[in-house]
Design a protein around this motif. Structure first.
Motif, PDB file in Angstrom:
ATOM      1  N   THR A 229      92.848  23.138 -29.500  1.00  0.00           N
ATOM      2  CA  THR A 229      91.548  23.425 -28.903  1.00  0.00           C
ATOM      3  C   THR A 229      91.439  22.706 -27.563  1.00  0.00           C
ATOM      4  OG1 THR A 229      90.380  21.527 -29.870  1.00  0.00           O
ATOM      5  CG2 THR A 229      90.558  23.534 -31.223  1.00  0.00           C
TER       6      THR A 229
ATOM      7  N   ARG B 218      83.931  31.744 -34.608  1.00  0.00           N
ATOM      8  CA  ARG B 218      84.517  31.460 -33.292  1.00  0.00           C
ATOM      9  C   ARG B 218      84.399  30.016 -32.845  1.00  0.00           C
ATOM     10  NH1 ARG B 218      81.167  35.550 -33.200  1.00  0.00           N
ATOM     11  NH2 ARG B 218      79.571  34.277 -32.162  1.00  0.00           N
ATOM     12  N   THR B 219      83.485  29.243 -33.467  1.00  0.00           N
ATOM     13  CA  THR B 219      83.104  27.944 -32.919  1.00  0.00           C
ATOM     14  C   THR B 219      83.241  26.831 -33.950  1.00  0.00           C
ATOM     15  OG1 THR B 219      81.480  29.120 -31.566  1.00  0.00           O
ATOM     16  CG2 THR B 219      81.305  26.724 -31.660  1.00  0.00           C
TER      17      THR B 219
ATOM     18  N   VAL C 102      83.385  23.374 -29.776  1.00  0.00           N
ATOM     19  CA  VAL C 102      84.463  23.868 -28.936  1.00  0.00           C
ATOM     20  C   VAL C 102      84.928  25.200 -29.515  1.00  0.00           C
ATOM     21  CG1 VAL C 102      86.415  22.812 -30.174  1.00  0.00           C
ATOM     22  CG2 VAL C 102      86.546  23.118 -27.691  1.00  0.00           C
ATOM     23  N   PRO C 103      85.331  26.158 -28.692  1.00  0.00           N
ATOM     24  CA  PRO C 103      85.854  27.415 -29.231  1.00  0.00           C
ATOM     25  C   PRO C 103      87.120  27.171 -30.054  1.00  0.00           C
ATOM     26  CG  PRO C 103      85.242  27.685 -26.930  1.00  0.00           C
ATOM     27  CD  PRO C 103      85.163  26.224 -27.215  1.00  0.00           C
TER      28      PRO C 103
ATOM     29  N   SER D  58      90.165  28.332 -25.895  1.00  0.00           N
ATOM     30  CA  SER D  58      89.518  28.597 -24.611  1.00  0.00           C
ATOM     31  C   SER D  58      88.337  27.648 -24.399  1.00  0.00           C
ATOM     32  CB  SER D  58      89.037  30.047 -24.555  1.00  0.00           C
ATOM     33  OG  SER D  58      88.008  30.255 -25.517  1.00  0.00           O
ATOM     34  N   GLY D  59      87.675  27.824 -23.252  1.00  0.00           N
ATOM     35  CA  GLY D  59      86.428  27.115 -22.996  1.00  0.00           C
ATOM     36  C   GLY D  59      86.605  25.620 -22.828  1.00  0.00           C
ATOM     37  N   ARG D  60      85.547  24.901 -23.161  1.00  0.00           N
ATOM     38  CA  ARG D  60      85.556  23.444 -23.070  1.00  0.00           C
ATOM     39  C   ARG D  60      84.569  22.877 -24.085  1.00  0.00           C
ATOM     40  NH1 ARG D  60      81.154  21.502 -20.131  1.00  0.00           N
ATOM     41  NH2 ARG D  60      79.928  23.088 -19.008  1.00  0.00           N
TER      42      ARG D  60
ATOM     43  N   ARG E  66      81.399  21.102 -25.691  1.00  0.00           N
ATOM     44  CA  ARG E  66      79.998  21.006 -25.301  1.00  0.00           C
ATOM     45  C   ARG E  66      79.237  20.176 -26.320  1.00  0.00           C
ATOM     46  NH1 ARG E  66      78.448  24.694 -21.391  1.00  0.00           N
ATOM     47  NH2 ARG E  66      79.972  26.347 -20.916  1.00  0.00           N
TER      48      ARG E  66
END
Length: 339
Positions: free
Chosen positions: A283, A299-300, A316-317, A321-323, A325
């Motif tokens: 991740t 997804r999370t 986090v996804p 992907s993503g970042r 939070r």
């Protein structure tokens, strides 16, 4: 020095010592009161009814200082930073699913303190209780709410080192029947029976009321295992997996993995394993995660990291992907409604 002078000196000393003692007591009481007072800038918490199967409500352990610290609190799932409703039920570890909760809590006695596990119904009423032999660390409920599991440390107090021992128990939430020893299950390592006196089992995550995944440690290695309660078997699937968490669709496992080059007291990174291909995905969370992550949805991932109040929840996804939070501050051990 006359006798009168000696008596006056003694009385003065007694008065000074008494004043010091009173001052120390008031100072300690003031600090305790400050600790129990809601902290400025912290989340707003109010007393009220908490229901585990309420649609659209998430439940977690409130970590904010004040009269509701450690209580199970509820917030709108879509507004995790909103006003919290505090139940009055205190837990160190918690999870819920299918209208059933498991609460691992401290018990303060006259002679000694201890711990216990409570099985809760949807209104947080206790249906079963069990004494615990160590420090609570993990808790899970099966999707139907029929089966619960928990893990405690019986020696050592951290997964970071190697000198610790755990005990995992699985209970039927309806009948109360308790299986105290999954470590006695037949362990198949790479398809072959494996007998080891150092076997440790922890971090159960349920597929259904019978099948589960968990971590097994033996010989200095950790393994993701598939467990079967009826057959009383544990079958290894993948190495270097700790504290697994099964996705809602049953196809992936989120887990913490020890990575090369990391600090010995912060050794993990958050990964996801595809159970069909055994392909690992890191991740975007680059910090060490010492938690059994929760799937907020398909997804999370949600997990805890140290914060000003002891613990904050982050997301986090799951696909890399993503970042990361920040989800909400001063919270631990979340459970989210299905769907």
């Amino acid at each position: 020095m006359t006798r009168t002078h000696r008596i006056l000196i003694l009385l003065t000393a007694v008065l000074v010592l008494g004043a010091v003692a009173i001052g120390a007591t008031l100072h300690a009481a003031g600090r305790a009161a400050e600790k129990d007072r809601p902290q400025a800038g912290g989340p707003e918490v109010r007393s009220g009814a908490v229901v585990l199967d309420a649609p659209g409500r998430a439940v977690f352990r409130n970590m904010a200082w004040g009269p509701h610290r450690d209580q199970l609190t509820s917030v709108p799932a879509g507004d995790p930073g909103g006003v919290r409703t505090a139940s009055g039920v205190r837990c160190l570890r918690f999870h819920s699913a299918g209208g059933t909760g498991v609460c691992l809590q401290a018990v303060h006695g006259k002679l000694r303190d201890g711990y216990r596990a409570l099985v809760l119904d949807a209104r947080l009423r206790t249906t079963h209780r069990y004494g615990l032999s160590g420090i609570p660390t993990r808790a899970r409920v099966s999707p139907s709410g029929r089966t619960v599991a928990w893990t405690v440390f019986v020696s050592g107090d951290s997964y970071a080192g190697t000198s610790f021992s755990t005990r995992t128990s699985i209970a039927d939430a309806r009948s109360g029947d308790l299986d105290r020893d999954p470590e006695s299950y037949r362990f198949l390592l790479d398809g072959r029976p494996h007998h080891a006196p150092d076997l440790n089992v922890w971090g159960v995550t349920f597929a259904d009321d019978n099948r589960f995944f968990a971590t097994v440690a033996t010989g200095g290695q950790t393994y993701l295992v598939r467990g079967d309660r009826r057959q009383r078997t544990l079958s290894s699937l993948h190495r270097n997996v700790e504290c697994p968490s099964l996705s809602p669709d049953g196809t992936r496992v989120a887990y913490k993995k020890r990575v090369a080059g990391a600090s010995s007291d912060a050794p993990w990174r958050l990964y996801v394993l595809d159970l069909r291909t055994l392909r690992e995905t890191a991740t975007a969370e680059g910090r060490s995660v010492d938690d059994q992550a929760v799937w907020r949805d398909g997804r999370t991932l949600v997990y805890s990291l140290p914060g000003a109040y002891g613990s904050d929840l982050w997301t986090v996804p799951a696909d890399g992907s993503g970042r990361p939070r920040l989800l909400t501050r001063a919270a631990l051990a979340p459970a989210f409604p299905a769907g």
